[in-house]
Structure formats: structure tokens, C-alpha cells
Design a protein around this motif. Structure first.
Motif, PDB file in Angstrom:
ATOM      1  N   ARG A   1      40.019  -6.144  -0.217  1.00 49.54           N
ATOM      2  CA  ARG A   1      39.261  -6.675  -1.358  1.00 49.54           C
ATOM      3  C   ARG A   1      40.019  -7.768  -2.088  1.00 49.54           C
ATOM      4  O   ARG A   1      39.433  -8.685  -2.659  1.00 49.54           O
ATOM      5  CB  ARG A   1      38.869  -5.536  -2.301  1.00 49.54           C
ATOM      6  CG  ARG A   1      37.650  -4.797  -1.726  1.00 49.54           C
ATOM      7  CD  ARG A   1      37.113  -3.723  -2.618  1.00 49.54           C
ATOM      8  NE  ARG A   1      36.968  -4.114  -3.990  1.00 49.54           N
ATOM      9  CZ  ARG A   1      37.103  -3.287  -5.019  1.00 49.54           C
ATOM     10  NH1 ARG A   1      37.417  -2.030  -4.789  1.00 49.54           N
ATOM     11  NH2 ARG A   1      36.949  -3.709  -6.253  1.00 49.54           N
ATOM     12  N   LEU A   2      41.349  -7.689  -2.035  1.00 53.65           N
ATOM     13  CA  LEU A   2      42.153  -8.760  -2.629  1.00 53.65           C
ATOM     14  C   LEU A   2      41.912 -10.062  -1.849  1.00 53.65           C
ATOM     15  O   LEU A   2      41.759 -11.143  -2.443  1.00 53.65           O
ATOM     16  CB  LEU A   2      43.633  -8.365  -2.594  1.00 53.65           C
ATOM     17  CG  LEU A   2      44.624  -9.366  -3.173  1.00 53.65           C
ATOM     18  CD1 LEU A   2      44.339  -9.654  -4.652  1.00 53.65           C
ATOM     19  CD2 LEU A   2      46.066  -8.869  -3.018  1.00 53.65           C
ATOM     20  N   ALA A   3      41.856  -9.910  -0.533  1.00 53.32           N
ATOM     21  CA  ALA A   3      41.589 -11.083   0.304  1.00 53.32           C
ATOM     22  C   ALA A   3      40.219 -11.673  -0.008  1.00 53.32           C
ATOM     23  O   ALA A   3      40.052 -12.895  -0.099  1.00 53.32           O
ATOM     24  CB  ALA A   3      41.673 -10.691   1.787  1.00 53.32           C
ATOM     25  N   GLU A   4      39.240 -10.788  -0.204  1.00 52.10           N
ATOM     26  CA  GLU A   4      37.887 -11.259  -0.549  1.00 52.10           C
ATOM     27  C   GLU A   4      37.901 -11.978  -1.890  1.00 52.10           C
ATOM     28  O   GLU A   4      37.321 -13.064  -2.049  1.00 52.10           O
ATOM     29  CB  GLU A   4      36.913 -10.074  -0.640  1.00 52.10           C
ATOM     30  CG  GLU A   4      36.370  -9.616   0.687  1.00 52.10           C
ATOM     31  CD  GLU A   4      35.564  -8.331   0.541  1.00 52.10           C
ATOM     32  OE1 GLU A   4      34.961  -8.114  -0.521  1.00 52.10           O
ATOM     33  OE2 GLU A   4      35.580  -7.539   1.505  1.00 52.10           O
ATOM     34  N   ASP A   5      38.560 -11.342  -2.872  1.00 49.10           N
ATOM     35  CA  ASP A   5      38.593 -11.921  -4.228  1.00 49.10           C
ATOM     36  C   ASP A   5      39.254 -13.300  -4.232  1.00 49.10           C
ATOM     37  O   ASP A   5      38.860 -14.200  -4.981  1.00 49.10           O
ATOM     38  CB  ASP A   5      39.345 -10.996  -5.191  1.00 49.10           C
ATOM     39  CG  ASP A   5      38.571  -9.711  -5.450  1.00 49.10           C
ATOM     40  OD1 ASP A   5      37.368  -9.665  -5.097  1.00 49.10           O
ATOM     41  OD2 ASP A   5      39.166  -8.740  -5.982  1.00 49.10           O
ATOM     42  N   LEU A   6      40.289 -13.447  -3.399  1.00 51.89           N
ATOM     43  CA  LEU A   6      41.019 -14.737  -3.390  1.00 51.89           C
ATOM     44  C   LEU A   6      40.556 -15.653  -2.255  1.00 51.89           C
ATOM     45  O   LEU A   6      41.146 -16.708  -2.034  1.00 51.89           O
ATOM     46  CB  LEU A   6      42.524 -14.470  -3.247  1.00 51.89           C
ATOM     47  CG  LEU A   6      43.179 -13.771  -4.448  1.00 51.89           C
ATOM     48  CD1 LEU A   6      44.653 -13.474  -4.162  1.00 51.89           C
ATOM     49  CD2 LEU A   6      43.067 -14.634  -5.705  1.00 51.89           C
ATOM     50  N   LYS A   7      39.500 -15.221  -1.565  1.00 57.57           N
ATOM     51  CA  LYS A   7      38.936 -15.998  -0.445  1.00 57.57           C
ATOM     52  C   LYS A   7      40.019 -16.335   0.591  1.00 57.57           C
ATOM     53  O   LYS A   7      40.153 -17.470   1.059  1.00 57.57           O
ATOM     54  CB  LYS A   7      38.278 -17.280  -0.962  1.00 57.57           C
ATOM     55  CG  LYS A   7      37.101 -17.002  -1.887  1.00 57.57           C
ATOM     56  CD  LYS A   7      36.433 -18.286  -2.322  1.00 57.57           C
ATOM     57  CE  LYS A   7      35.159 -18.087  -3.072  1.00 57.57           C
ATOM     58  NZ  LYS A   7      35.182 -17.155  -4.191  1.00 57.57           N
ATOM     59  N   LEU A   8      40.811 -15.336   0.910  1.00 58.38           N
ATOM     60  CA  LEU A   8      41.909 -15.532   1.868  1.00 58.38           C
ATOM     61  C   LEU A   8      41.510 -15.065   3.250  1.00 58.38           C
ATOM     62  O   LEU A   8      40.788 -14.068   3.392  1.00 58.38           O
ATOM     63  CB  LEU A   8      43.137 -14.725   1.427  1.00 58.38           C
ATOM     64  CG  LEU A   8      43.941 -15.296   0.263  1.00 58.38           C
ATOM     65  CD1 LEU A   8      44.958 -14.264  -0.231  1.00 58.38           C
ATOM     66  CD2 LEU A   8      44.670 -16.580   0.700  1.00 58.38           C
ATOM     67  N   ASP A   9      41.991 -15.766   4.253  1.00 56.49           N
ATOM     68  CA  ASP A   9      41.782 -15.306   5.620  1.00 56.49           C
ATOM     69  C   ASP A   9      43.088 -15.465   6.393  1.00 56.49           C
ATOM     70  O   ASP A   9      44.068 -16.014   5.879  1.00 56.49           O
ATOM     71  CB  ASP A   9      40.641 -16.100   6.271  1.00 56.49           C
ATOM     72  CG  ASP A   9      39.938 -15.268   7.350  1.00 56.49           C
ATOM     73  OD1 ASP A   9      40.521 -14.251   7.793  1.00 56.49           O
ATOM     74  OD2 ASP A   9      38.812 -15.621   7.736  1.00 56.49           O
ATOM     75  N   ILE A  10      43.079 -15.026   7.621  1.00 58.35           N
ATOM     76  CA  ILE A  10      44.292 -15.088   8.443  1.00 58.35           C
ATOM     77  C   ILE A  10      44.767 -16.549   8.568  1.00 58.35           C
ATOM     78  O   ILE A  10      43.964 -17.444   8.823  1.00 58.35           O
ATOM     79  CB  ILE A  10      44.030 -14.532   9.860  1.00 58.35           C
ATOM     80  CG1 ILE A  10      43.386 -13.138   9.789  1.00 58.35           C
ATOM     81  CG2 ILE A  10      45.290 -14.505  10.716  1.00 58.35           C
ATOM     82  CD1 ILE A  10      44.207 -12.125   9.057  1.00 58.35           C
ATOM     83  N   GLY A  11      46.085 -16.757   8.353  1.00 55.00           N
ATOM     84  CA  GLY A  11      46.649 -18.094   8.478  1.00 55.00           C
ATOM     85  C   GLY A  11      46.640 -18.879   7.180  1.00 55.00           C
ATOM     86  O   GLY A  11      47.307 -19.911   7.057  1.00 55.00           O
ATOM     87  N   ASP A  12      45.897 -18.390   6.177  1.00 57.33           N
ATOM     88  CA  ASP A  12      45.876 -19.089   4.885  1.00 57.33           C
ATOM     89  C   ASP A  12      47.219 -18.911   4.173  1.00 57.33           C
ATOM     90  O   ASP A  12      47.918 -17.927   4.375  1.00 57.33           O
ATOM     91  CB  ASP A  12      44.766 -18.533   3.980  1.00 57.33           C
ATOM     92  CG  ASP A  12      43.379 -18.953   4.455  1.00 57.33           C
ATOM     93  OD1 ASP A  12      43.303 -19.819   5.341  1.00 57.33           O
ATOM     94  OD2 ASP A  12      42.390 -18.369   3.967  1.00 57.33           O
ATOM     95  N   GLU A  13      47.520 -19.871   3.306  1.00 61.29           N
ATOM     96  CA  GLU A  13      48.735 -19.753   2.507  1.00 61.29           C
ATOM     97  C   GLU A  13      48.371 -19.276   1.113  1.00 61.29           C
ATOM     98  O   GLU A  13      47.375 -19.723   0.537  1.00 61.29           O
ATOM     99  CB  GLU A  13      49.446 -21.103   2.427  1.00 61.29           C
ATOM    100  CG  GLU A  13      50.107 -21.486   3.748  1.00 61.29           C
ATOM    101  CD  GLU A  13      50.961 -22.753   3.636  1.00 61.29           C
ATOM    102  OE1 GLU A  13      50.750 -23.513   2.661  1.00 61.29           O
ATOM    103  OE2 GLU A  13      51.814 -22.960   4.496  1.00 61.29           O
ATOM    104  N   ALA A  14      49.173 -18.367   0.583  1.00 62.02           N
ATOM    105  CA  ALA A  14      48.928 -17.863  -0.782  1.00 62.02           C
ATOM    106  C   ALA A  14      50.241 -17.849  -1.525  1.00 62.02           C
ATOM    107  O   ALA A  14      51.308 -17.658  -0.926  1.00 62.02           O
ATOM    108  CB  ALA A  14      48.353 -16.463  -0.723  1.00 62.02           C
ATOM    109  N   THR A  15      50.163 -18.083  -2.817  1.00 63.52           N
ATOM    110  CA  THR A  15      51.377 -18.132  -3.627  1.00 63.52           C
ATOM    111  C   THR A  15      51.578 -16.803  -4.328  1.00 63.52           C
ATOM    112  O   THR A  15      50.663 -16.289  -4.983  1.00 63.52           O
ATOM    113  CB  THR A  15      51.261 -19.246  -4.692  1.00 63.52           C
ATOM    114  OG1 THR A  15      50.917 -20.449  -4.023  1.00 63.52           O
ATOM    115  CG2 THR A  15      52.550 -19.420  -5.455  1.00 63.52           C
ATOM    116  N   LEU A  16      52.773 -16.239  -4.169  1.00 59.37           N
ATOM    117  CA  LEU A  16      53.061 -14.948  -4.804  1.00 59.37           C
ATOM    118  C   LEU A  16      54.133 -15.139  -5.868  1.00 59.37           C
ATOM    119  O   LEU A  16      55.232 -15.618  -5.582  1.00 59.37           O
ATOM    120  CB  LEU A  16      53.536 -13.941  -3.743  1.00 59.37           C
ATOM    121  CG  LEU A  16      53.819 -12.532  -4.242  1.00 59.37           C
ATOM    122  CD1 LEU A  16      52.573 -11.884  -4.859  1.00 59.37           C
ATOM    123  CD2 LEU A  16      54.342 -11.660  -3.100  1.00 59.37           C
ATOM    124  N   ALA A  17      53.785 -14.788  -7.107  1.00 56.21           N
ATOM    125  CA  ALA A  17      54.762 -14.850  -8.205  1.00 56.21           C
ATOM    126  C   ALA A  17      55.297 -13.451  -8.431  1.00 56.21           C
ATOM    127  O   ALA A  17      54.523 -12.528  -8.714  1.00 56.21           O
ATOM    128  CB  ALA A  17      54.082 -15.380  -9.462  1.00 56.21           C
TER     129      ALA A  17
END
Lengths: 391, 221
Positions: A151-167
Motif C-alpha cells: 500500500r505504501l507503493a500504491e500511495d507513492l505510485k512506486l513500481d519496480i525499478g523506481d527511485e525513491a528518497t528515504l529520509a
């Protein structure tokens, strides 16, 4: 004077089948009430069983070591791991670090729980890393890869191979590649979890040789009560919980669900029983003269009581038997064809416990018989003279 | 031999706050094999007498003897057993069990009495009352006269020593009434059946061996 059960059954049978429509309607209500007990409780058992299994498989070990009170981490992890490895029935263990952070993508940010683990240890201890819905699992040496909960992936519109920033909570900010997406069925977990290798978390959080929790898998989960004090002594830890303690919330949840399902089943059953009672009662009222004649012929009060109680028993036997069959078939269907729960996005299946079958049979039959008691007493007390001459 | 004997039989009941004396000291004796008609105006105690001698009701005082046995103070189970084995009842309203066939109606008291060969006996009795071809009919499928004949067949199932009939022809037309009384006469003559019949009709009563007249709860002249 004893009661001739054969004659009582003969008359009950004739009387009950006289009006087939009424018979079918009343029997149907008992069938549905009985099947309802089996199906609803079977679904609740299935749902709760799945929840417990999911929790045990992905979130807790058979035994779980937590930091002492007022401590955030368990220190001296290396020594504790050595001691655990030396214990006979400890099959595997997995230290984890929990921290908080914020995961962002394309302008969207969500507060997240960072769960750091050693993939090799985790695979031996839980099935968390098998719960990938897309992508592949992380390994110990990954420095830029994370797993994201569904659901986190859905909320942030993330998919495999995407880059995401983690603070991180330490202020460190780093870009990671999403390697896989995980769904466990646990609402909290699936809503906000980022999984990364333990070593990477150590690096970013500036810590080492410690854990927020150590999950332990025993060769037999029934040995937890024996191993709990042993581990507390050997590892010099004070805060150890068994899987039963960890899933206590599930038990509470289960109990509240069972109470609800009992009320639903009970209402259905009472409605069926009332209809049985009313039908027999009306029959008694309409048959007063015939009851009087029967008594004039030489039957006693006990015989009349037996006749009308047998009518309730016939309703009960037929209704409960078909209800059991219907309930059993329904449960087997839901076992073979789980359905998707829209809220938790998990598959819910039913579970058939023979105990449920016995309970449904005994309770439904007993309630149906009880419903027949008052009309049967009323019939047995009919006064001959009043009944025959209607005085 | 005396089959029914009553001594100073009394029965009273409360109608609101008023005590009604239905029977006020009845002394009577009926011999085995007699066909007795009980007659009298409405409310004179005919049916009450039949209910008491048939052990359907308990007297306020007095004694009832059946075949010399005092049955006055028997408990309800014992009375039920006595009724099953010794007494057959026929009522004005035919009172058959609507859910049972003609055959089953006749069989039922014999089943209760665990009599062997009750099916054959039921057929015999239905032949006797002329309904051998109506075995599988429901009561609603036969006429009133036929229903009363089924009731008579049913009352004979356990070979009762006494047949008590309360206005058995009260609901029948003349032809059917005569058929029923002729059947009673046949049973009385050929089988020596003791029959006590309550009737309003002098014509029907006249066909009995003896008439007992009731008046105001006692036996009149």
C-alpha cells in the motif's frame, strides 16, 4: 403406563407431513440457521487462522527478544547470536532493526517504518521475504535497494525499478531503488513499511552490533514455554515474548468476532426455533378436540407430550441434518475458493473444524426441541371434557 | 353379570359463582350385553353420566364400579389404561383424525394397545361396518354417516367390554341414523357388546333393550 413410542412417532409423522408447505418452510428455517452457524463460524475461524498464520509467518518468531525497558536496542548482538546458535532446538534467528523515516517519490511523501534485516537469517526464520508480489528480494550486500510494502507503493505510485528518497530519523537522506513490493496481509505492515538490509541500516543510523528485536524459530513452536526462561538466562535478557503473547491481539480480535458471529447465528437459530414453537403451538390449539379424543381413547398425558415433542424432534432431525450437509459443503467451497477481502487485500478462506459441526448439530437440535417443549406441555394438559365438548 | 354400577353418583361444577348440580345421586346398574339408551331433556345429566362411567371425568362423590372394580378414585394414568382396554367411545361429532386415513384411524387405538395383527383387525372391522372399500380414504373424502361408521369401527378395535355412545346419530340424517342403530343392534346381538347410548330421539332410543330416563340430574320414572 409407559409411552408407546412407535404409536407416538406414527401420529407425529402423519401430523407433521400433513401440511407440506408449512413443513418445508419450517424445515428450511432450521436448515439455514444450522448452516449459518457452520458457515459464519467457519469463515471467522478461517479469517482468524489466516491472520495468526500471517502474523507468525512474517512479523514474529516463536520467541522474540526485545530490548530491556527504557532501552531502544538490544546490545551485544554478536555474542547473543553465538549463544543462540549453540542452543539445541533453536532452528534459526533473525535480528531486526526498526526505525522511522519518510519515503518520498514524485512530490509525494509518507511517514514510514524502516525494517532492517539480514535476508539470509530472515529466510530461515520467517516467510516475510516470500511475500513478494512483484520484483525480487534484497540481499545482505545491497546498498541501494529496498523493498516497499504494497500500500505504501500504491500511495507513492512506486513500481519496480523506481527511485525513491528515504529520509532517516538521523537526518540522513538517500535515494534507493525499489527492488520488490511486499504484501503480508497485515494492514499496519502493508501500509508503511520499507525493508532494507541490516548492514545498510547500521550505516545510515550510525549504529552497529545491535537489534530492535531478535526473532527466534524453534524446531517446535510448542516448546516456547521451556525455552523462554532458558534464553532469558543464557542471553541475559529480560524481555522475551512467546508467539502466543505476540498474537494476543489476534485472540482478542478473534473473540470479538466470535461473539459477533455467535449473536448473528443465535438470532437466526432463535428465529427458527420460534417458528417451530409457533407452528406446533398453533397445531395444538387447532387440535384440542383431537387431543381430547386421543385421551378418551386411552392415551395418557405423557403420550400426548411425546407426540408433540416428537414433532419438534422430526423438524430438528431433518432440518439439522440437511443444515449440516449444506454448511459442510459451503465451508468446503470457501476453503477451495477463497475470496478477496477488499479492506486488507488478502484472501479469506474458511476452515472446517469438526468441533464446529458437533456444536451446530447439538445447539440447533437442542434449541428446536426446547421450542417444542411448551406446546407439548400445553397439549398434554388439555382437559378431555373441555376439549371434546369445547366447553 | 353387572358390568356398570353407580352408587349415589354426584357431579357438580361451578358456572361462574353458581354451583350447578349436573348429577344428583344416580344409582344405576347395567348388565353385560345390554343395549341401554339414556334419554332425557337437555341439561338433565345424560352426557355427564356417560363421561363419568367412561372415566373421562371424576365424580364429586359416589362410586362407579366397572365389572365389580371400584374405578372412582383411580389415578389418571390408570383411568387412561382402563379406557384403552375396556371402553370404546363414539361421539356426536365424528371426531376422526383428519390426517389419518380411514384404515389408520381404526388401527391407531390398537397400535396404542400393542395389539398384534392390528392391520387385519382394522380391515375386518371396516368390512363389518361396510367400509371395506374405503380403507385409504381420508375422513374428508367420505360422508358423515360413513365417518360415524369409521368411529364405531375404531371404538371396537380393542374389543372393549363397554361401548359408550353420546348422541351417535345427532349429526346424521334419518337414513344414516337408522343404519348406525342397526349396526349397534347387530354388534349387541351377534357379539354380545354392551352398549350405553345417549340420545334425544325417542325413535332411536326405542330400538334399545332398555331406556333409562334422566331428569334434573337423577334417574326419573
Amino acid at each position: 403406563m409407559s409411552v408407546d413410542l412407535r404409536s407416538a412417532l406414527f401420529y407425529s409423522r402423519k401430523d407433521i407431513f400433513k401440511n407440506r408447505k408449512v413443513f418445508i418452510i419450517i424445515t428450511l428455517s432450521i436448515i439455514l440457521a444450522t448452516a449459518n452457524i457452520i458457515v459464519i463460524n467457519g469463515l471467522v475461524d478461517g479469517m482468524i487462522g489466516d491472520l495468526v498464520d500471517n502474523t507468525i509467518q512474517s512479523s514474529v518468531g516463536h520467541l522474540n527478544i526485545y530490548p530491556d525497558d527504557n532501552e531502544r536496542f538490544i546490545e551485544g548482538l554478536g555474542i547473543k547470536e553465538q549463544k543462540l546458535a549453540a542452543l539445541k532446538d533453536v532452528e534459526a534467528y533473525s535480528p531486526r532493526i526498526s526505525a522511522t523515516g519518510v519515503l518520498s517519490n514524485k512530490g509525494l511523501s509518507v511517514s514510514s517504518t524502516i525494517l532492517a534485516l539480514n535476508p539470509d537469517n530472515e529466510r530461515k526464520t520467517t516467510k516475510l521475504l516470500e511475500k513478494l508480489v512483484r520484483g525480487t528480494a534484497i540481499n545482505s550486500n545491497d546498498k541501494n535497494a529496498i523493498l516497499v510494502s504494497s500500500r505504501l507503493a500504491e500511495d507513492l505510485k512506486l513500481d519496480i525499478g523506481d527511485e525513491a528518497t528515504l529520509a532517516f530519523e538521523t537526518g540522513v537522506v538517500k535515494v534507493y531503488v525499489v527492488k520488490g513490493i511486499v504484501r503480508t496481509g497485515n494492514l499496519d505492515f502493508d501500509g508503511s513499511t520499507v525493508i532494507m538490509p541490516l548492514n545498510e541500516a547500521y550505516r545510515q543510523l550510525g549504529i552497529d552490533n545491535m537489534a530492535s528485536i531478535i526473532l527466534i524459530k524453534l524446531s517446535d513452536k510448542s516448546m516456547t514455554e521451556i525455552y523462554k526462561p532458558m534464553i532469558m538466562q543464557n542471553l541475559d535478557v529480560n524481555n522475551v515474548k512467546t508467539w502466543k503473547q505476540e498474537t494476543e491481539f489476534v485472540s482478542n480480535f478473534a473473540n470479538s468476532w466470535r461473539s459477533t458471529s455467535s449473536v448473528i447465528s443465535g438470532v437466526g437459530l432463535i428465529a427458527a426455533a420460534i417458528s417451530v414453537g409457533i407452528v406446533i403451538y398453533i397445531n395444538v390449539i387447532h387440535k384440542k378436540r383431537q387431543i381430547g379424543i386421543m385421551k378418551a381413547m386411552g392415551t395418557n398425558d405423557a403420550f400426548i407430550f411425546t407426540v408433540f415433542l416428537m414433532e419438534a424432534a422430526i423438524f430438528g432431525i431433518i432440518g439439522v441434518f440437511i443444515g449440516d450437509c449444506l454448511g459442510y459443503l459451503s465451508i468446503r467451497y470457501f476453503e477451495a475458493n477463497p475470496f478477496l477481502d477488499a479492506i486488507s487485500q488478502t484472501w479469506i478462506s474458511a476452515r472446517f473444524e469438526p468441533q464446529l459441526f458437533y456444536i451446530a448439530t447439538i445447539v440447533s437440535f437442542a434449541v428446536t426441541i426446547l421450542a417444542g417443549v411448551y406446546p407439548a406441555i400445553k397439549a398434554s394438559r388439555v382437559e378431555i371434557i373441555k376439549a371434546i365438548w369445547g366447553t | 353379570m353387572e358390568i356398570i354400577k353407580t352408587n349415589n353418583l354426584k357431579k357438580s361444577y361451578m358456572l361462574g359463582k353458581v354451583e350447578v348440580k349436573a348429577l344428583n345421586g344416580v344409582d344405576t346398574s347395567i348388565e353385560q350385553g345390554e343395549f341401554v339408551a339414556i334419554m332425557g331433556p337437555s341439561g338433565c345429566g345424560k352426557s355427564t353420566f356417560l363421561n363419568l362411567t367412561g372415566m373421562l371425568d371424576i365424580p364429586t362423590s359416589g362410586e362407579i364400579y366397572i365389572e365389580g372394580n371400584d374405578v372412582t378414585n383411580m389415578n389418571s394414568n390408570k383411568r387412561a389404561e382402563y379406557r384403552l382396554k375396556y371402553i370404546g367411545f363414539i361421539f356426536q361429532f365424528f371426531n376422526l383424525f383428519n390426517e389419518l386415513t380411514v384404515m389408520e384411524n381404526v388401527m391407531f387405538p390398537m397400535m396404542l394397545n400393542k395389539r398384534p395383527n392390528y392391520k387385519e383387525r382394522a380391515k375386518e372391522l371396516l368390512d363389518l361396518v361396510g367400509l371395506g372399500d374405503r380403507l385409504n380414504h381420508l375422513p374428508s373424502e367420505i360422508s358423515g354417516g360413513q365417518q360415524q361408521r369409521v368411529t364405531i369401527a375404531r371404538s371396537l378395535g380393542n374389543d372393549p367390554k363397554i361401548l359408550l355412545a353420546d348422541e351417535p346419530t345427532g349429526n346424521l340424517d334419518t337414513k344414516s341414523s337408522i343404519e348406525i342403530i342397526e349396526l349397534f343392534r347387530k354388534l349387541n346381538r351377534e357379539q354380545g357388546q354392551t352398549i350405553v347410548m345417549v340420545t334425544h330421539s325417542p325413535e332411536i332410543g326405542g330400538m334399545a333393550d332398555r331406556i333409562i330416563h334422566f331428569r334434573d340430574g337423577t334417574i326419573g320414572n
